[in-house]
Design a protein around this motif. Structure first.
Motif, PDB file in Angstrom:
ATOM      1  N   GLY A 127       0.808  -1.207   0.000  1.00  0.00           N
ATOM      2  CA  GLY A 127       0.000   0.000   0.000  1.00  0.00           C
ATOM      3  C   GLY A 127       0.844   1.261   0.000  1.00  0.00           C
ATOM      4  N   VAL A 128       0.175   2.412   0.152  1.00  0.00           N
ATOM      5  CA  VAL A 128       0.822   3.729   0.030  1.00  0.00           C
ATOM      6  C   VAL A 128       1.084   4.328   1.414  1.00  0.00           C
ATOM      7  CG1 VAL A 128      -0.250   4.159  -2.194  1.00  0.00           C
ATOM      8  CG2 VAL A 128      -1.401   4.933  -0.123  1.00  0.00           C
ATOM      9  N   TYR A 165     -10.046  10.111  -1.907  1.00  0.00           N
ATOM     10  CA  TYR A 165     -10.111   8.662  -1.730  1.00  0.00           C
ATOM     11  C   TYR A 165     -10.197   8.288  -0.250  1.00  0.00           C
ATOM     12  CZ  TYR A 165      -7.981   9.079  -6.376  1.00  0.00           C
ATOM     13  OH  TYR A 165      -7.698   9.432  -7.674  1.00  0.00           O
ATOM     14  N   ARG A 166     -10.918   7.217   0.041  1.00  0.00           N
ATOM     15  CA  ARG A 166     -10.838   6.627   1.372  1.00  0.00           C
ATOM     16  C   ARG A 166      -9.462   5.966   1.518  1.00  0.00           C
ATOM     17  NH1 ARG A 166     -15.037   7.652   5.217  1.00  0.00           N
ATOM     18  NH2 ARG A 166     -17.018   7.777   4.079  1.00  0.00           N
ATOM     19  N   SER A 182      -3.190   2.517  -9.619  1.00  0.00           N
ATOM     20  CA  SER A 182      -2.524   1.261  -9.260  1.00  0.00           C
ATOM     21  C   SER A 182      -2.967   0.737  -7.899  1.00  0.00           C
ATOM     22  CB  SER A 182      -1.002   1.451  -9.254  1.00  0.00           C
ATOM     23  OG  SER A 182      -0.537   1.851 -10.524  1.00  0.00           O
ATOM     24  N   TYR A 183      -3.514   1.628  -7.064  1.00  0.00           N
ATOM     25  CA  TYR A 183      -3.834   1.255  -5.683  1.00  0.00           C
ATOM     26  C   TYR A 183      -5.333   1.259  -5.383  1.00  0.00           C
ATOM     27  CZ  TYR A 183       1.143   2.183  -5.209  1.00  0.00           C
ATOM     28  OH  TYR A 183       2.509   2.175  -5.360  1.00  0.00           O
ATOM     29  N   LEU A 184      -6.148   1.596  -6.381  1.00  0.00           N
ATOM     30  CA  LEU A 184      -7.591   1.600  -6.156  1.00  0.00           C
ATOM     31  C   LEU A 184      -8.091   0.193  -5.859  1.00  0.00           C
ATOM     32  CD1 LEU A 184      -8.884   4.061  -8.908  1.00  0.00           C
ATOM     33  CD2 LEU A 184      -8.915   4.398  -6.428  1.00  0.00           C
ATOM     34  N   ILE A 206      -8.203   3.591  -1.529  1.00  0.00           N
ATOM     35  CA  ILE A 206      -6.879   3.005  -1.657  1.00  0.00           C
ATOM     36  C   ILE A 206      -6.493   2.460  -0.282  1.00  0.00           C
ATOM     37  CG2 ILE A 206      -6.211   4.491  -3.582  1.00  0.00           C
ATOM     38  CD1 ILE A 206      -4.655   6.230  -1.649  1.00  0.00           C
ATOM     39  N   TYR A 207      -5.334   1.829  -0.190  1.00  0.00           N
ATOM     40  CA  TYR A 207      -4.978   1.153   1.067  1.00  0.00           C
ATOM     41  C   TYR A 207      -3.585   1.570   1.524  1.00  0.00           C
ATOM     42  CZ  TYR A 207      -2.658  -1.967  -2.278  1.00  0.00           C
ATOM     43  OH  TYR A 207      -1.888  -2.462  -3.294  1.00  0.00           O
TER      44      TYR A 207
END
Length: 404
Positions: free
Chosen positions: A38-39, A49-50, A79-81, A110-111
């Motif tokens: 994740g980011v 984004y959540r 890429s992270y959705l 995203i996470y």
């Protein structure tokens, strides 16, 4: 995109366990089109984004309304959705190895960096992999592969190398359907179990409440009145028969503050003798306590009351002699009282003691409040009958709890 699995070899080397001939042993890497960290983004009250974090995932569910937001670069966000069917894996901390299957997304999310996302190929149902992530064999691999002492973690490489048995796609559907049915039944049972545990706790509390009101056992007019008992404890003290909290107590009962009946003290100082340092961890069974050559001595089977921490007010009886840890005081109950009766009264007041604990970083038992607890006191023989009745009923309730 579909993956091609090699023909099954039923007896090749290093097989974890035998599987049907139509199945195939493989790895998470092989069945995944993406395994991605994740980011590292800060959580915000508002954003595009959540931002789903490890702490937002509890008991295989997410309360999305409470998940924070972030403003991540739109060009990188793709890429992270998250999408339905993604599996998120906790890679560090106390929940390392826990997983969450994303389902029912209603807004873009995203996470965070302590999570790893697994996206499977179409030939493998994510629901099947999620069930695999709950299995005992999976957890054996996680425990063997986790690294770190203070903070265990499992990285993407370790996750990707985990072995997983894969059945044909139609059998995956059947397995997921059957497991979902049984898991639903188990969840209903668990909910009933939790409800019953709550009811049992409430019943125990009600029994104690009835006991100290004189409504649990029958009165015996021939018993020596409690006032005579208290005269032996403190001849000069004056005691009431009723007050605002306990009105209409039975004849022969009286009321006294806890400080009349028991005291909190430290043991006698000793030097030059090696003894175990008694602390809460040792008394709860973790036998790694150090030994000291000086301290406040505590004899075997002494009553100790926890005065520091979230469980302030909990009472232990020490199984061995040793030096008293700083988290305890010795609890001495006057010999004219039935000690088990007094302990039940303390137990009944534990919630109040916890809610009124004092201290900032480390909560402490409110000793002033403890000493001021008003104790309804029956005749000594009735104390014995009350304790015997409580023990008998609690034993039955505990058997029910153990069978759940």
């Amino acid at each position: 995109m579909f993956i091609t699995l090699k023909p099954h070899k039923p007896h090749y080397e290093n097989v974890p366990f035998e599987i049907p001939s139509s199945w195939e042993w493989t790895t998470i890497n092989t069945i995944s089109k993406s395994i991605l960290y994740g980011v590292s983004e800060s959580a915000k009250t508002n954003g595009k984004y959540r931002l789903l974090r490890i702490t937002d995932i509890q008991n295989n569910s997410v309360q999305w309304d409470s998940v924070p937001y972030t403003d991540f670069d739109e060009n990188k966000a793709k890429s992270y959705l998250l999408s339905d069917g993604d599996i998120l894996f906790a890679r560090t901390g106390a929940t390392v190895g826990k997983s969450y299957l994303v389902q029912g997304l209603t807004e873009e999310a995203i996470y965070a960096s302590y999570l790893i996302r697994v996206q499977t190929y179409d030939a493998v149902l994510p629901q099947y992999v999620k069930f695999y992530f709950e299995s005992g064999y999976y957890w054996e691999q996680i425990e063997q592969g986790s690294v770190g002492v203070g903070q265990p973690n499992v990285n993407g490489t370790i996750l990707g190398n985990l072995h997983v048995p894969i059945p044909p796609i139609h059998e995956q559907f059947r397995i997921v359907s059957e497991l979902s049915k049984w898991m639903g039944i188990i969840d209903i049972i668990e909910m009933g179990k939790t409800d019953l545990q709550t009811i049992i706790k409430q019943v125990k509390s009600k029994i104690l409440d009835l006991a100290i009101q004189g409504k649990l056992v029958a009165q015996d007019p021939s018993d020596e009145p409690a006032s005579e008992l208290l005269k032996r404890i403190n001849p000069k003290a004056e005691f009431a028969c009723d007050n605002g909290h306990y009105t209409q107590l039975p004849d022969g009962w009286t009321i006294a503050p806890m400080q009349i009946l028991c005291s909190l003290i430290d043991g006698d100082k000793q030097n030059g003798i090696e003894r175990v340092n008694l602390d809460v961890k040792y008394l709860r069974g973790e036998r790694d306590a150090k030994t000291l050559t000086s301290g406040k001595y505590v004899a075997t089977k002494s009553l100790l009351i926890l005065v520091d921490g979230e469980n302030s007010g909990e009472v232990f009886r020490t199984p061995i002699e040793g030096y008293q840890g700083s988290t305890f005081k010795q609890l001495f109950i006057n010999e004219n009282m039935n000690s088990r009766y007094v302990l039940q009264v303390i137990n009944l007041h534990r919630r109040i003691l916890r809610e009124n604990k004092v201290g900032s970083a480390i909560p402490h038992l409110n000793k002033k409040l403890f000493k001021a607890i008003e104790v309804p006191i029956p005749p000594y023989k009735e104390q014995q009958r009350i304790v015997e009745t409580i023990n008998k009923v609690f034993m039955s309730l505990d058997l029910i709890m153990e069978s759940l």
